[in-house]
Write a protein that holds these residues in place. Structure first.
Motif, mmCIF file in Angstrom:
data_model
loop_
_atom_site.group_PDB
_atom_site.id
_atom_site.type_symbol
_atom_site.label_atom_id
_atom_site.label_comp_id
_atom_site.label_asym_id
_atom_site.label_seq_id
_atom_site.Cartn_x
_atom_site.Cartn_y
_atom_site.Cartn_z
ATOM 1 N N ARG A 67 0.839 -1.205 0.000
ATOM 2 C CA ARG A 67 0.000 0.000 0.000
ATOM 3 C C ARG A 67 0.873 1.254 0.000
ATOM 4 N NH1 ARG A 67 -5.273 -1.146 0.881
ATOM 5 N NH2 ARG A 67 -5.752 -3.140 1.859
ATOM 6 N N CYS A 68 0.303 2.331 -0.531
ATOM 7 C CA CYS A 68 1.008 3.618 -0.557
ATOM 8 C C CYS A 68 1.244 4.116 0.875
ATOM 9 C CB CYS A 68 0.162 4.630 -1.322
ATOM 10 S SG CYS A 68 0.815 6.308 -1.253
ATOM 11 N N LEU A 69 2.479 4.535 1.148
ATOM 12 C CA LEU A 69 2.797 5.026 2.491
ATOM 13 C C LEU A 69 2.122 6.368 2.756
ATOM 14 C CD1 LEU A 69 6.612 4.162 2.389
ATOM 15 C CD2 LEU A 69 4.829 2.985 3.723
ATOM 16 N N GLU A 70 1.744 7.083 1.691
ATOM 17 C CA GLU A 70 1.131 8.407 1.857
ATOM 18 C C GLU A 70 -0.389 8.311 2.050
ATOM 19 O OE1 GLU A 70 3.018 11.209 1.782
ATOM 20 O OE2 GLU A 70 4.809 9.968 1.456
ATOM 21 N N CYS A 71 -1.057 7.525 1.189
ATOM 22 C CA CYS A 71 -2.532 7.562 1.200
ATOM 23 C C CYS A 71 -3.182 6.193 1.361
ATOM 24 C CB CYS A 71 -3.048 8.256 -0.058
ATOM 25 S SG CYS A 71 -2.940 7.231 -1.547
ATOM 26 N N GLY A 72 -2.407 5.119 1.412
ATOM 27 C CA GLY A 72 -2.981 3.785 1.668
ATOM 28 C C GLY A 72 -3.549 3.101 0.431
ATOM 29 N N GLN A 73 -3.519 3.774 -0.744
ATOM 30 C CA GLN A 73 -4.063 3.152 -1.959
ATOM 31 C C GLN A 73 -3.139 2.047 -2.467
ATOM 32 O OE1 GLN A 73 -6.109 2.554 -4.278
ATOM 33 N NE2 GLN A 73 -7.862 3.938 -3.917
ATOM 34 N N ASN A 74 -3.617 1.296 -3.460
ATOM 35 C CA ASN A 74 -2.798 0.247 -4.075
ATOM 36 C C ASN A 74 -1.607 0.859 -4.818
ATOM 37 O OD1 ASN A 74 -4.753 -1.471 -3.173
ATOM 38 N ND2 ASN A 74 -5.621 -1.915 -5.172
ATOM 39 N N LEU A 75 -0.604 0.028 -5.019
ATOM 40 C CA LEU A 75 0.593 0.481 -5.730
ATOM 41 C C LEU A 75 0.634 -0.134 -7.120
ATOM 42 C CD1 LEU A 75 3.186 -0.010 -2.858
ATOM 43 C CD2 LEU A 75 2.174 2.149 -3.639
ATOM 44 N N ARG A 76 1.309 0.555 -8.018
ATOM 45 C CA ARG A 76 1.611 -0.094 -9.303
ATOM 46 C C ARG A 76 3.120 -0.151 -9.458
ATOM 47 N NH1 ARG A 76 2.201 3.539 -13.824
ATOM 48 N NH2 ARG A 76 2.042 5.692 -13.109
ATOM 49 N N ILE A 77 3.556 -0.988 -10.360
ATOM 50 C CA ILE A 77 4.994 -1.135 -10.590
ATOM 51 C C ILE A 77 5.325 -0.349 -11.846
ATOM 52 C CG2 ILE A 77 6.807 -2.792 -11.159
ATOM 53 C CD1 ILE A 77 5.286 -4.795 -9.312
ATOM 54 N N GLN A 78 6.262 0.588 -11.681
ATOM 55 C CA GLN A 78 6.548 1.539 -12.754
ATOM 56 C C GLN A 78 7.901 1.226 -13.377
ATOM 57 O OE1 GLN A 78 6.942 5.625 -11.338
ATOM 58 N NE2 GLN A 78 5.192 6.166 -12.639
ATOM 59 N N ARG A 79 7.904 1.060 -14.674
ATOM 60 C CA ARG A 79 9.162 0.792 -15.391
ATOM 61 C C ARG A 79 9.889 2.109 -15.614
ATOM 62 N NH1 ARG A 79 6.854 -1.356 -19.383
ATOM 63 N NH2 ARG A 79 6.896 -3.481 -18.617
ATOM 64 N N GLN A 80 11.194 2.132 -15.357
ATOM 65 C CA GLN A 80 11.978 3.356 -15.571
ATOM 66 C C GLN A 80 12.531 3.311 -16.996
ATOM 67 O OE1 GLN A 80 11.347 4.999 -12.798
ATOM 68 N NE2 GLN A 80 13.081 4.791 -11.428
#
Ligand code: PLP
Ligand code: ZN
Length: 420
Positions: free
Chosen positions: A26-39
């Motif tokens: 979960r997001c440390l800021e708002c608790g929402q789900n996370l996605r995996i971001q390709r750089q």
């Protein structure tokens, strides 16, 4: 194969980046789900270079686009499922992606294979999930192939075939008195307390990564010319967000030149995403929390009161100029019979909802005649036998549907056909 890119987590809502490394839920800021971001940067491989790495069969063919190395994967044949050409069905050019061919009989194996590869790499030996049945059967199956143990938390209403499957693979089953929504919270707490991998749909961001590979396979099977519409049966919304992310990835990397529109298909009583999408269609902001509903549907895999990948699902609809429809149980069962009897494809009601949605959208003009359409065939009909019998009593034993005991032309053929 070594991943060609580096990755980080980002929140699906507030976009806050979170450090890569261990599994995060979960997001440390708002608790929402996370996605995996390709750089992606100037040194990243070109589209042609990426495509040239696609070797072998199954989802690890796309290892260059996955955030964990293939050497941690199970030895089971996950992915590489057929895209069945159904010809000019009902006024559109229709293909069905037959995900029932996965090891445990549903598309969930794509998510589980990637989730457990990352968990294994991190040294995890046990995993927990909540499930309406298929995610649990999938976790039990793939964990067994790794020699890992698994616990599956299910609602008491879970169909017998799915429970039998989970037990057959040796997983521990915890049946809870309430609904899938209650099971979800219990499983998350169990995993947290025991500090083991939680495969819960949506909050484990690797579930979406696995489902992306279904989009990769569809695009490649069509020579990278994406269809106009992809129809996705939808409960929690993770399949929708995962498949959208796959098509968006291919487009962002320059491998395809367009993104298909996604049609989310839900059951009438489990229609939270449909309601919220209609409410926010023209608004700028997506709602932060889902409308709660009370599901009661023959499409048991879609029986979700509070979709757990709600925000990402709405985002997927927006990013693909998608649409949502919800269908009655009667139409779902009729669509299931049509798919089986016209195309030889027998799926569970939770898949058939997508075929019913196609009929609805052709009738309303939402999908234009002659469009190129792919339906995701998410799970096998064998998983839901009692549903077929209770929703259409007698259907499975109906003499009109029975296989004749003698072949046409054989003596006694007519009599045996007439017998109940
Ligand atoms: C067969 C089948 N179809 C569709 C779905 C819907 O996927 P999601 O809950 O991610 O929307 C599921 C989820 O359990 C499923 O098992
Ligand atoms: Zn956030």
């Amino acid at each position: 194969m070594t991943p060609a890119f580096s990755y980080r987590y980002a929140c699906v809502r507030c976009a806050a980046p979170q450090p890569w490394g261990e599994i995060r839920y979960r997001c440390l800021e708002c608790g929402q789900n996370l996605r995996i971001q390709r750089q992606v940067d100037a040194d990243s491989p070109s589209a042609a270079d990426i495509v040239s790495t696609f070797h072998g069969r199954g989802l690890w063919r796309y290892g260059a686009l996955l955030p964990v190395e293939a050497r941690w994967a199970s030895r089971l044949a996950v992915g590489g499922t057929p895209l069945v050409d159904c010809g000019d069905g009902g006024g559109v050019r229709l293909w069905v992606k037959d995900e029932a061919r996965n090891p445990s009989g549903s598309i969930k194996d794509r998510a589980t294979d990637v989730v457990l590869a990352f968990a294994r790499r991190a040294g995890c030996r046990h995993s927990v999930t909540a499930s309406t049945g298929n995610a649990g059967a999938s976790l039990a199956c793939i964990a067994a192939s790794h020699g890992m143990s698994a616990t599956v938390v299910v609602p008491a209403s879970t169909p017998f075939a799915k429970l039998a499957q989970i037990r057959a693979y040796g997983a521990k089953v915890c049946e809870v008195d309430g609904s899938y929504d209650g099971a979800f919270d219990i499983a998350e707490r169990m995993a947290d307390d025991a500090r083991v991998c939680c495969r819960n749909t949506g909050i484990n961001p690797f579930t979406r990564e696995g489902k992306k590979t279904c989009a990769f396979e569809i695009a490649e099977a069509l020579d990278w010319r994406v269809p106009d519409w992809v129809i996705v049966p939808t409960g929690d919304g993770n399949m929708l967000s995962g498949i959208a992310a796959g098509f968006l990835d291919l487009h962002a990397l320059g491998i395809t030149s367009a993104v298909p529109r996604l049609l989310a298909a839900q059951a009438d009583s489990s229609n939270s995403i449909t309601r919220d999408w209609r409410a926010c269609d023209d608004a700028m902001a997506l709602p932060e929390s889902p409308t709660l509903v009370s599901p009661d549907t023959v499409a048991d895999s879609l029986s979700v009161g509070r979709p757990r990948d709600h925000f990402a699902a709405l985002h997927a609809l927006r990013a693909t100029r998608g649409a949502c429809v919800a269908l009655s149980d009667a139409r779902i069962m009729a669509a299931s019979r049509d798919l089986a009897q016209h195309f030889g494809l027998w799926f569970e009601p939770s898949t058939a909802v997508g075929y019913a949605a196609l009929g609805e959208c052709l009738a309303t003009g939402r999908i234009q005649p002659r469009s190129r359409v792919v339906l995701i065939g998410t799970g096998s009909g064998l998983k839901s036998l009692p549903r077929f019998d209770s929703a259409a009593p007698g259907h499975l034993r109906d003499s009109a549907n029975a296989v004749p005991r003698r072949m046409p032309g054989e003596p006694g053929y007519e009599q045996s056909e007439a017998q109940p």
